[in-house]
Design a protein around this motif. Structure first.
Motif: not given
Length: 264
Positions: A188-203
């Motif tokens: 588990g990693d909130y930094d990775k989670a935020e990075q991945m979800l921010s990219e999903a929001c862009k796409i």
């Protein structure tokens, strides 16, 4: 003159065409194939009609039966496989019983895995397989979740390779959610989670679940003002065509979070 001139004409035709047993068998096979194709199309049409009414859970469950019938007559149907996996996950996510929930996810896993073998170059089977595995892992919890975590990562890596935009950044969304939910000891990693979800929001900026999951990360990391802004966006964004049932659920969840976690 013969009493049966039609029979004479038929005999002359048969003699002229010299129909052989293999030819007759081939004709019968072609006829049966055409019947199966018509039957599969009719079943698919009924399944799709029920799928469009999936907000009614009885209709959603009925669509499952029809998609199963389609695959029984046409196992190669990629559309039926993906639809079936999707509606199984949709139903499973709303089950009250963990046992029933797991049954739906397991069937989604089986259907998607078979589709990935038949269509290895298509992102859809890998995506729904990874999602079903992730949900199954969450349903099992603890040590029982570990094999499903690895499978989810593998399948989403394949989706990113084949089509990173698939399902509005779905691979990034699933991985982001997984990193947000997992305990740190198992990745588990909130930094990775935020990075991945921010990219999903862009796409997929119009896909509400991308933003809903990102807002949850903001809540978990004690950033309520950011979470509130994103949740308000979810509530106010227009519903996407074809995603009306899902958007309704996501908007309700966003409103609930605003009332219980953000606005006190």
């Amino acid at each position: 003159m013969s009493a049966f001139p039609i029979d004479q004409g038929l005999n002359r035709t048969l003699n002229k065409t010299r129909l052989t047993i293999p030819a007759i068998v081939a004709a019968l096979v072609l006829s049966c194939t055409a019947c199966y194709a018509l039957d599969s199309c009719s079943l698919m049409s009924q399944a799709e009609n029920l799928f469009m009414q999936r907000e009614d859970m009885a209709k959603a469950r009925e669509s499952v039966e029809y998609y199963r019938k389609v695959l029984a007559t046409d196992p190669d149907s990629l559309t039926a496989s993906l639809r079936l996996a999707r509606v199984l996950i949709y139903i499973g996510a709303q089950c009250n019983s963990p046992e029933e929930e797991s049954q739906y996810y397991q069937e989604a896993i089986d259907v998607s895995r078979q589709a990935s073998k038949l269509h290895p170059g298509k992102p859809g089977p890998h995506y729904w397989l990874g999602m079903a595995c992730g949900l199954m892992g969450a349903a099992n919890g603890g040590i029982g979740a570990l094999p499903y975590i690895d499978e989810t990562k593998q399948q989403m890596a394949m989706v990113m390779k084949l089509d990173p935009n698939y399902d509005y950044g779905g691979a990034y969304r699933i991985l982001g959610r997984m990193y947000a939910l997992l305990p740190g000891i198992v990745g588990g990693d909130y930094d990775k989670a935020e990075q991945m979800l921010s990219e999903a929001c862009k796409i997929g900026p119009q896909y509400l679940l991308n933003h809903l999951y990102l807002a949850d990360v903001y809540i978990q990391t004690d950033r309520p003002s950011k979470a509130e802004k994103v949740l308000q966006q979810v509530v106010n964004t227009s519903t996407m065509s074809g995603l009306e049932p899902e958007d309704k659920l996501w908007k309700m969840h966003a409103s609930r979070l605003l009332n219980t976690c953000i606005i006190r």
